[in-house]
Design a protein around this motif. Structure first.
Motif, short mmCIF file in Angstrom:
data_model
loop_
_atom_site.label_atom_id
_atom_site.label_comp_id
_atom_site.label_asym_id
_atom_site.label_seq_id
_atom_site.Cartn_x
_atom_site.Cartn_y
_atom_site.Cartn_z
N TYR A 100 0.73 -1.17 -0.06
CA TYR A 100 0.01 -0.10 0.11
C TYR A 100 0.95 1.33 0.02
CZ TYR A 100 -2.99 3.62 1.81
OH TYR A 100 -3.60 5.05 1.78
N SER A 106 -5.25 7.75 -3.27
CA SER A 106 -5.55 6.92 -2.17
C SER A 106 -5.87 7.78 -0.81
CB SER A 106 -4.47 6.04 -1.76
OG SER A 106 -4.74 4.99 -0.75
N SER A 110 -9.62 7.43 0.96
CA SER A 110 -9.71 7.12 2.30
C SER A 110 -10.55 7.91 2.99
CB SER A 110 -8.27 6.95 2.93
OG SER A 110 -7.48 5.97 2.51
N GLY A 132 -5.64 1.78 -7.60
CA GLY A 132 -5.20 1.66 -6.40
C GLY A 132 -6.55 1.49 -5.41
N MET A 135 -6.72 -1.85 -3.33
CA MET A 135 -5.84 -1.90 -2.20
C MET A 135 -6.02 -0.95 -1.38
SD MET A 135 -1.48 -1.71 -2.81
CE MET A 135 -1.44 -3.52 -3.69
N THR A 136 -6.31 0.50 -1.55
CA THR A 136 -6.87 1.22 -0.68
C THR A 136 -8.02 0.79 0.27
OG1 THR A 136 -6.10 3.23 -2.13
CG2 THR A 136 -7.54 3.82 -0.12
N HIS A 139 -6.52 -1.63 2.71
CA HIS A 139 -5.95 -1.07 3.79
C HIS A 139 -6.74 -0.35 4.79
CE1 HIS A 139 -3.52 2.40 5.57
NE2 HIS A 139 -2.56 1.22 5.63
#
Length: 332
Positions: A100, A106, A110, A132, A135-136, A139
């Motif tokens: 990450y 990202s 978030s 991403g 993946m974000t 995470h």
């Protein structure tokens, strides 16, 4: 080949009555097998499965009391051990992706997820491929309590298919289909908690399934984040409500749409790879402008890094161009 709990293997029980040369080969192979199996935590049955040798045959061969041809089994074991070593050596040469990376996009995503979780709202996010998004989301749920991630696919497009997938992701066990939505709702109920359900690849959901998510939002106060592609944006992301989606549209509190990575996204990823040569960085930036964006950078740099590691040097422009060509892409 992921290592698990270390498991010591006992020494062979017998010394087989075979020729000296075969005995030496057998002794070397049993030692190598025991060392590799202990390193990866493999039992004899697991080694048998991986090597393609019957469990009984392998066990008797290892213990030295096999009634068949030791030479034949030793040859199979030798080939398997060589393949294990070759795979391990190749894996060691492949550079690990940074994982990450907190790029500007990202961080913005978030913040969107945090908004939906904190206020119990619905958010719709559309990002281009390879930027991403997933993946974000992963995470986020790894670092925030009461946040759940589920990924949809064409086979989970129906209401029931979606609910079954949700039950697996949320670890909800309810055998009665008629009570499944309520059981999930209780798991997602705010009840003093800020809960969030992130639905990735949400474009795969039918209209009825998305409407069911509205039920979780309205009845249980759970924040909902729909992540997907342009199809999702066309249905729910636009600022002008489509009559068929008016009920969903009116509940969307925040939208995010970005189809190309920001320059800062690309630069942050390149920095995370540890690239300092400006010529190499320039070529890597060009990859970020291709379809697939940041994913193209990572996959190409992994392959280029493998080429460079084989010659014990850093990645060059030539490595990147060779990797790009070997991936079947057009000329850079």
């Amino acid at each position: 080949m992921t290592a698990t709990k270390t498991q010591e293997w006992p020494a062979p029980r017998y010394a087989p009555e075979i020729g000296d040369d075969d005995l030496k080969i057998w002794g070397d192979l049993t030692q190598r097998m025991a060392e590799i199996a202990a390193r990866y935590g493999w039992s004899k049955s697991e080694v048998a499965r991986r090597s393609g040798i019957a469990t009984g045959t392998l066990s008797q061969w290892y213990d030295g009391n096999y009634a068949g041809s030791f030479a034949n089994v030793s040859a199979k074991v030798s080939r398997w051990l060589d393949s294990v070593a070759e795979v391990a050596a190749t894996a060691a040469r492949i550079p690990r992706a940074p994982g990450y990376v907190a790029t500007p996009t990202s961080r913005e995503l978030s913040d969107m997820l945090l908004y939906a979780q904190t206020l119990g709202e619905m958010a719709v996010v559309t990002l281009g491929a390879g930027m991403g998004k997933t993946m974000t989301a992963r995470h986020y749920v790894e670092t925030r309590p009461h946040a759940f991630l589920v990924t949809m696919r064409p086979t989970t497009s129906s209401v029931h298919g979606m609910l079954v997938e949700l039950s697996r992701a949320l670890d909800v066990n309810e055998s009665n289909p008629g009570r499944l939505d309520r059981a999930l709702g209780e798991k997602l109920r705010r009840n003093g908690r800020d809960t969030l359900l992130i639905v990735d690849e949400a474009q795969n959901l039918s209209d009825q399934a998305v409407n069911e998510l509205r039920y979780f939002l309205d009845e249980y106060g759970c924040g909902i984040a729909l992540l997907g592609n342009e199809e999702l944006y066309g249905r729910f992301g636009g600022h002008k409500a489509v009559p068929a989606y008016a009920q969903i549209h009116g509940r969307i509190g925040k939208r995010m749409r970005r189809l190309q990575p920001l320059a800062g996204d690309v630069d942050d990823l390149i920095a995370a790879w540890g690239i300092e040569d400006e010529k190499v960085a320039k070529v890597a930036r060009a990859l970020g402008r291709k379809p697939g964006a940041l994913r193209q950078i990572t996959k190409t740099l992994q392959l280029a890094g493998m080429y460079a590691a084989g010659e014990d040097r850093t990645v060059t422009v030539a490595d990147i161009k060779a990797a790009w060509a070997d991936r079947g892409e057009e000329e850079l």
